[in-house]
Design a protein around this motif. Sequence first.
Motif, PDB file in Angstrom:
ATOM      1  N   LEU A  31       1.049  -1.049  -0.233  1.00  0.00           N
ATOM      2  CA  LEU A  31       0.026   0.065  -0.032  1.00  0.00           C
ATOM      3  C   LEU A  31       0.929   1.636  -0.206  1.00  0.00           C
ATOM      4  N   GLU A  32       1.733   1.006   1.266  1.00  0.00           N
ATOM      5  CA  GLU A  32       2.488   2.694   1.046  1.00  0.00           C
ATOM      6  C   GLU A  32       3.181   2.537  -0.567  1.00  0.00           C
ATOM      7  N   ASN A  33       3.748   1.478  -1.354  1.00  0.00           N
ATOM      8  CA  ASN A  33       4.723   1.223  -2.688  1.00  0.00           C
ATOM      9  C   ASN A  33       4.278   1.815  -3.885  1.00  0.00           C
ATOM     10  N   ALA A  34       2.465   1.851  -2.990  1.00  0.00           N
ATOM     11  CA  ALA A  34       1.193   1.990  -4.830  1.00  0.00           C
ATOM     12  C   ALA A  34       1.108   3.074  -4.109  1.00  0.00           C
ATOM     13  N   THR A  35       1.269   4.066  -3.262  1.00  0.00           N
ATOM     14  CA  THR A  35       0.981   5.115  -2.297  1.00  0.00           C
ATOM     15  C   THR A  35       2.224   6.083  -3.047  1.00  0.00           C
ATOM     16  N   ARG A  36       3.266   5.821  -3.266  1.00  0.00           N
ATOM     17  CA  ARG A  36       4.373   6.827  -3.698  1.00  0.00           C
ATOM     18  C   ARG A  36       4.058   6.733  -5.175  1.00  0.00           C
ATOM     19  N   LEU A  37       4.284   5.894  -6.082  1.00  0.00           N
ATOM     20  CA  LEU A  37       3.691   5.528  -7.532  1.00  0.00           C
ATOM     21  C   LEU A  37       3.215   6.449  -7.906  1.00  0.00           C
ATOM     22  N   ALA A  38       2.054   6.494  -6.835  1.00  0.00           N
ATOM     23  CA  ALA A  38       1.009   7.954  -6.948  1.00  0.00           C
ATOM     24  C   ALA A  38       1.123   8.537  -7.253  1.00  0.00           C
ATOM     25  N   ILE A  39       2.177   9.063  -6.381  1.00  0.00           N
ATOM     26  CA  ILE A  39       2.254  10.426  -5.969  1.00  0.00           C
ATOM     27  C   ILE A  39       3.321  10.835  -7.058  1.00  0.00           C
ATOM     28  N   SER A  40       4.300   9.830  -7.512  1.00  0.00           N
ATOM     29  CA  SER A  40       5.652  10.195  -8.760  1.00  0.00           C
ATOM     30  C   SER A  40       4.997  10.484 -10.139  1.00  0.00           C
ATOM     31  N   GLU A  41       3.612   9.824  -9.922  1.00  0.00           N
ATOM     32  CA  GLU A  41       2.687  10.077 -11.746  1.00  0.00           C
ATOM     33  C   GLU A  41       1.978  11.458 -11.037  1.00  0.00           C
ATOM     34  N   LEU A  42       1.667  11.916 -10.587  1.00  0.00           N
ATOM     35  CA  LEU A  42       0.622  13.304 -10.252  1.00  0.00           C
ATOM     36  C   LEU A  42       1.679  14.877 -11.204  1.00  0.00           C
ATOM     37  N   ASN A  43       0.872  15.236 -12.274  1.00  0.00           N
ATOM     38  CA  ASN A  43       1.442  15.896 -12.188  1.00  0.00           C
ATOM     39  C   ASN A  43       0.437  17.400 -12.330  1.00  0.00           C
ATOM     40  N   GLY A  44       1.778  17.817 -11.907  1.00  0.00           N
ATOM     41  CA  GLY A  44       1.506  19.776 -11.192  1.00  0.00           C
ATOM     42  C   GLY A  44       0.730  19.554  -9.420  1.00  0.00           C
ATOM     43  N   VAL A  45       1.315  18.454  -9.348  1.00  0.00           N
ATOM     44  CA  VAL A  45       0.248  18.810  -7.677  1.00  0.00           C
ATOM     45  C   VAL A  45       1.187  17.908  -6.780  1.00  0.00           C
ATOM     46  N   THR A  46       1.467  18.563  -5.702  1.00  0.00           N
ATOM     47  CA  THR A  46       2.752  18.060  -4.416  1.00  0.00           C
ATOM     48  C   THR A  46       1.838  17.260  -3.419  1.00  0.00           C
TER      49      THR A  46
ATOM     50  N   PRO B 104       2.499  -6.166  -7.438  1.00  0.00           N
ATOM     51  CA  PRO B 104       1.488  -5.190  -6.377  1.00  0.00           C
ATOM     52  C   PRO B 104       0.858  -6.779  -5.739  1.00  0.00           C
ATOM     53  N   HIS B 105       0.349  -6.318  -4.138  1.00  0.00           N
ATOM     54  CA  HIS B 105      -0.151  -6.552  -3.780  1.00  0.00           C
ATOM     55  C   HIS B 105      -2.011  -6.601  -4.500  1.00  0.00           C
ATOM     56  N   PRO B 106      -2.818  -7.974  -4.349  1.00  0.00           N
ATOM     57  CA  PRO B 106      -4.106  -6.965  -4.965  1.00  0.00           C
ATOM     58  C   PRO B 106      -4.942  -5.457  -4.643  1.00  0.00           C
ATOM     59  N   LEU B 107      -4.986  -5.133  -3.373  1.00  0.00           N
ATOM     60  CA  LEU B 107      -5.142  -3.991  -2.378  1.00  0.00           C
ATOM     61  C   LEU B 107      -4.742  -3.280  -2.828  1.00  0.00           C
ATOM     62  N   ALA B 108      -2.578  -2.881  -3.408  1.00  0.00           N
ATOM     63  CA  ALA B 108      -2.601  -2.219  -3.528  1.00  0.00           C
ATOM     64  C   ALA B 108      -3.247  -0.661  -4.290  1.00  0.00           C
ATOM     65  N   GLY B 109      -3.725  -1.313  -5.338  1.00  0.00           N
ATOM     66  CA  GLY B 109      -4.578   0.084  -5.951  1.00  0.00           C
ATOM     67  C   GLY B 109      -5.093   0.507  -5.081  1.00  0.00           C
ATOM     68  N   LEU B 110      -5.471   0.173  -4.092  1.00  0.00           N
ATOM     69  CA  LEU B 110      -6.337   0.960  -2.875  1.00  0.00           C
ATOM     70  C   LEU B 110      -5.764   2.516  -2.707  1.00  0.00           C
ATOM     71  N   ALA B 111      -5.341   2.011  -2.880  1.00  0.00           N
ATOM     72  CA  ALA B 111      -3.907   3.578  -1.815  1.00  0.00           C
ATOM     73  C   ALA B 111      -3.811   4.364  -3.076  1.00  0.00           C
TER      74      ALA B 111
END
Length: 396
Positions: A71-86, A315-322
């Motif tokens: 879940l933490e990994n997926a959260t950080r991946l999502a953050i890295s893929e944001l455009n214009g948002v920190t 990823p674990h099947p629940l990772a995408g929720l994060a």
Amino acid sequence: MFAFLTTVRKAVRPAAFAFAAFGLVACDASMMSSVGGGNSGGPKIDPNKPIQVALLVPKSDPGAGPVAQALENATRLAISELNGVTIDLKVYDTAGNTGTAAAQAQRAVDEGARVILGPLFGEAANAAGLAVTDEGVNVLSFSNNPSIAGGNVFVLGTSFANTAQRLMQYGKRQGKKSVVIVHSNDVPGQFGKAAIEQAATSAGIRVVSAEGYTLSVEGVSATAQAAGGVIQQAGVDSVFITTEATNAAMPMLLNMLPANGADPASTQYIGLTRWDVRPDLYDLPGAEGAWFTLPNRAQQESFNNRYAAAYGAAPHPLAGLAYDGIAAIGALASQGRGDALTGNALTRSTGFNGVSGVFRLMPDGTNQRGLAVATIRNQQVVILDPAPNSFGGPGF
């Protein structure tokens, strides 16, 4: 198993982890009515500045640690893929404990968090929400338990209700008029039964009977005989099974139901859970032509590939929720919305694009997700009705 709290919301004790093809199943499934109300509150932000987000996960829980890391990994991946948002992310360990979750939620808000992502378990999410409700901070939990939803708590997990509604509405369009429910005589089975009954009523499909079984050869056999008898006598055109594909009862049901009058040639088999996780079922009599739901496979595969490239493992099947939680926050903040973390914004009717397709958060704290209807044909998974790409059309 359940403890009912006379607080703002009812809390349900989390179901035990189940080890199966999906690995560790982390969210307890409940079909109780939500007692939370609509939520329009939440803190204002400056979308041009870093948004402080707290991630609450059970890092030190021996059983849930791997899920927490995913879940933490997926959260950080999502953050890295944001455009214009920190996003300014801080991670807090709940240790899989309800009291700790509440304390960590309060600590996170005291340290500046403007929204909470997590916790993992329903009871912990309920406690976290209660702890910060007076702070006006929303909680995007990873639970699929709708009984904790409402007020400042949202659930991101796919619910039985969402799946049952998708399949019953599809069945109605295919001309189905009646159903027999086969369910386990345990908590998940009872909740699944309730979800199907509600979905059938909504779709205008008649529930002829609900047949429960105890997990034994004798118990499953008796239920298969009872269900098959009703199907034959009443001319029922479908049978809806709540059982997890990975459960020992599933192969027995797919053999015994056809042998007792639920002929797959004239009776539509429907599953409340994903059957693609267990290919050894595909050649059983009740599996060919059965219906079940899947997420948007192309989008799920894309996420899986990006996650594997970043972290060297699937990823674990629940990772995408994060990932979805961050995607929702990022989509709103990227529009320059100072109200991006409020309930009014988070529940926008157009929803968001997540790991497994479109989803939206509802004012009552639950969610809707775009699901495909799939079947087994010649021992292969075939999509019958694709997952919708937007809200308002077929599939919702």
